[in-house]
Design a protein around this motif. Structure first.
Motif, PDB file in Angstrom:
ATOM      1  N   GLY A  91       0.805  -1.214   0.000  1.00 61.44           N
ATOM      2  CA  GLY A  91       0.000   0.000   0.000  1.00 61.44           C
ATOM      3  C   GLY A  91       0.840   1.267   0.000  1.00 61.44           C
ATOM      4  O   GLY A  91       2.068   1.257  -0.102  1.00 61.44           O
ATOM      5  N   ARG A  92       0.148   2.382   0.133  1.00 56.06           N
ATOM      6  CA  ARG A  92       0.786   3.703   0.127  1.00 56.06           C
ATOM      7  C   ARG A  92       1.408   3.975   1.495  1.00 56.06           C
ATOM      8  O   ARG A  92       0.793   3.729   2.524  1.00 56.06           O
ATOM      9  CB  ARG A  92      -0.253   4.763  -0.223  1.00 56.06           C
ATOM     10  N   LYS A  93       2.613   4.542   1.472  1.00 57.78           N
ATOM     11  CA  LYS A  93       3.355   4.778   2.701  1.00 57.78           C
ATOM     12  C   LYS A  93       3.424   6.261   3.036  1.00 57.78           C
ATOM     13  O   LYS A  93       3.478   7.115   2.151  1.00 57.78           O
ATOM     14  CB  LYS A  93       4.777   4.227   2.589  1.00 57.78           C
ATOM     15  N   LEU A  94       3.426   6.526   4.308  1.00 57.68           N
ATOM     16  CA  LEU A  94       3.682   7.864   4.833  1.00 57.68           C
ATOM     17  C   LEU A  94       4.986   7.787   5.618  1.00 57.68           C
ATOM     18  O   LEU A  94       5.099   7.022   6.581  1.00 57.68           O
ATOM     19  CB  LEU A  94       2.549   8.334   5.737  1.00 57.68           C
ATOM     20  N   PHE A  95       5.975   8.581   5.218  1.00 61.82           N
ATOM     21  CA  PHE A  95       7.271   8.568   5.884  1.00 61.82           C
ATOM     22  C   PHE A  95       7.308   9.670   6.937  1.00 61.82           C
ATOM     23  O   PHE A  95       7.027  10.839   6.644  1.00 61.82           O
ATOM     24  CB  PHE A  95       8.402   8.778   4.870  1.00 61.82           C
ATOM     25  N   VAL A  96       7.670   9.285   8.156  1.00 63.27           N
ATOM     26  CA  VAL A  96       7.827  10.230   9.263  1.00 63.27           C
ATOM     27  C   VAL A  96       9.288  10.195   9.680  1.00 63.27           C
ATOM     28  O   VAL A  96       9.787   9.165  10.149  1.00 63.27           O
ATOM     29  CB  VAL A  96       6.909   9.872  10.450  1.00 63.27           C
ATOM     30  N   VAL A  97       9.980  11.319   9.496  1.00 70.31           N
ATOM     31  CA  VAL A  97      11.410  11.425   9.788  1.00 70.31           C
ATOM     32  C   VAL A  97      11.571  12.059  11.167  1.00 70.31           C
ATOM     33  O   VAL A  97      11.026  13.134  11.431  1.00 70.31           O
ATOM     34  CB  VAL A  97      12.135  12.267   8.725  1.00 70.31           C
ATOM     35  N   VAL A  98      12.302  11.403  12.044  1.00 71.87           N
ATOM     36  CA  VAL A  98      12.476  11.859  13.424  1.00 71.87           C
ATOM     37  C   VAL A  98      13.885  12.417  13.585  1.00 71.87           C
ATOM     38  O   VAL A  98      14.875  11.676  13.474  1.00 71.87           O
ATOM     39  CB  VAL A  98      12.238  10.709  14.422  1.00 71.87           C
ATOM     40  N   SER A  99      13.990  13.724  13.808  1.00 76.72           N
ATOM     41  CA  SER A  99      15.269  14.380  14.098  1.00 76.72           C
ATOM     42  C   SER A  99      15.026  15.383  15.228  1.00 76.72           C
ATOM     43  O   SER A  99      14.199  15.135  16.098  1.00 76.72           O
ATOM     44  CB  SER A  99      15.835  15.044  12.841  1.00 76.72           C
ATOM     45  N   SER A 100      15.721  16.515  15.216  1.00 82.04           N
ATOM     46  CA  SER A 100      15.525  17.520  16.262  1.00 82.04           C
ATOM     47  C   SER A 100      15.818  18.906  15.700  1.00 82.04           C
ATOM     48  O   SER A 100      16.159  19.063  14.524  1.00 82.04           O
ATOM     49  CB  SER A 100      16.423  17.230  17.473  1.00 82.04           C
ATOM     50  N   ASP A 101      15.686  19.908  16.556  1.00 83.26           N
ATOM     51  CA  ASP A 101      15.924  21.298  16.150  1.00 83.26           C
ATOM     52  C   ASP A 101      17.350  21.764  16.424  1.00 83.26           C
ATOM     53  O   ASP A 101      17.728  22.850  15.993  1.00 83.26           O
ATOM     54  CB  ASP A 101      14.963  22.234  16.895  1.00 83.26           C
ATOM     55  N   LYS A 102      18.125  20.984  17.158  1.00 85.11           N
ATOM     56  CA  LYS A 102      19.447  21.424  17.597  1.00 85.11           C
ATOM     57  C   LYS A 102      20.535  20.822  16.725  1.00 85.11           C
ATOM     58  O   LYS A 102      20.378  19.752  16.150  1.00 85.11           O
ATOM     59  CB  LYS A 102      19.677  21.023  19.058  1.00 85.11           C
TER      60      LYS A 102
END
Length: 308
Positions: A91-102
């Motif tokens: 199926g169709r994927k949603l990519f969620v990228v986890v990083s930070s602001d610093k």
């Protein structure tokens, strides 16, 4: 008259060379002054990097404890989706990228950015497969947690970005932060069958690696053969999908936070060592220049005394 004009012309021709000429002592003193300012600047930088290393070392133990507790949420999700593992990549994927602001933490943000580009460029079966010359052709939506990876992905995949989050992970992430992110994802209106969380996996205090966690959406759960065996209401499936997504986001946030603190500690340690080496090199240059200036002055004094 002619002799006076000749003397005036000679004086005028000699004046510029007199102005431009600089005694060797003045050149040496200018160089010594520059070295002294550089030494002062590098010493100040060393103090800052050592302080940041100490702060990161203090936060690392707390981040690791939170990571061990948060991993239990990810393990619970793995058990829930173990029976439908073969359908996780469909199926169709949603990519969620986890990083930070610093920043000031090495290449920890670049690692998840590169992993995301590989995930979009390669086949669906292996989100993080290596492909050096792959071109991005997927139109899968991307959501980014953190301004650092957002700035990197917006240059190459700006058309895929649908939502970004910031001000998360300033301290140790909580489940409330993850629940807020999961709630905004479900209410964003983006169409997807599964969510692929790309984050940094904590290997040790000195290393990390990009990893991916797949979470199935509400529609995929309803269509799954394993869940069709049970009679469940629609609200139950929806709540299970949202809760599973929040669990996965929380696990990725706390593990990414631990990787960030560890990488910042290592980066500041390396910066302090480099500053110390630079201080030693500049000090040697300064001492040599100072000794050369003193020697030149002694030579001038002895030469003058010998002439008298």
């Amino acid at each position: 008259m002619f002799a006076r004009q000749t003397q005036t012309a000679v004086r005028a021709a000699a004046r510029p060379s007199t102005i431009l000429a600089t005694p060797p002592q003045a050149r040496n003193m200018a160089t010594l002054r520059e070295l002294e300012l550089r030494l002062k600047s590098v010493r100040n930088i060393e103090k800052i990097t050592k302080s940041m290393k100490m702060i990161a070392s203090t936060k690392l133990a707390k981040a690791q404890r939170a990571m061990q507790a948060g991993k239990q949420y990810g393990a619970a999700n793995a058990e829930v989706f173990e029976t439908v593992k073969e359908e996780a990549a469909s199926g169709r994927k949603l990519f969620v990228v986890v990083s930070s602001d610093k920043g000031l933490c090495g290449g920890i943000h670049s690692s998840v950015t590169k992993a995301t580009r590989r995930a979009l460029a390669n086949d669906k079966e292996s989100p993080l497969a290596d492909s050096a010359n792959a071109t991005v052709e997927s139109d899968s939506p991307i959501m980014v947690v953190g301004d650092k990876s957002k700035a990197q992905l917006s240059r190459a995949l700006g058309g895929n970005l649908v939502m970004t989050f910031n001000q998360i992970g300033r301290d140790v992430p909580t489940f409330a932060d993850a629940a807020g992110v999961a709630d905004l994802i479900t209410k964003s209106g983006a169409e997807y069958d599964s969510v692929v969380l790309i984050y940094n996996k904590f290997v040790s205090a000195l290393s990390y690696e990009p990893s991916a966690m797949v979470v199935k959406g509400e529609k995929s759960l309803k269509d799954s053969d394993a869940f069709k065996k049970y009679e469940m209401e629609d609200d139950f499936t929806k709540d299970l999908a949202e809760f599973s997504l929040a669990n996965a986001v929380f696990s990725a946030l706390v593990e990414g936070h631990a990787c960030e603190i560890s990488a910042r500690r290592n980066a500041m340690d390396n910066a302090s060592k480099n500053a110390s080496d630079m201080i030693g090199s500049l000090t040697m240059q300064y001492n040599r220049g100072r000794q050369a200036a003193i020697t030149n002055e002694l030579v001038d004094i002895i030469t003058g005394a010998s002439a008298l």
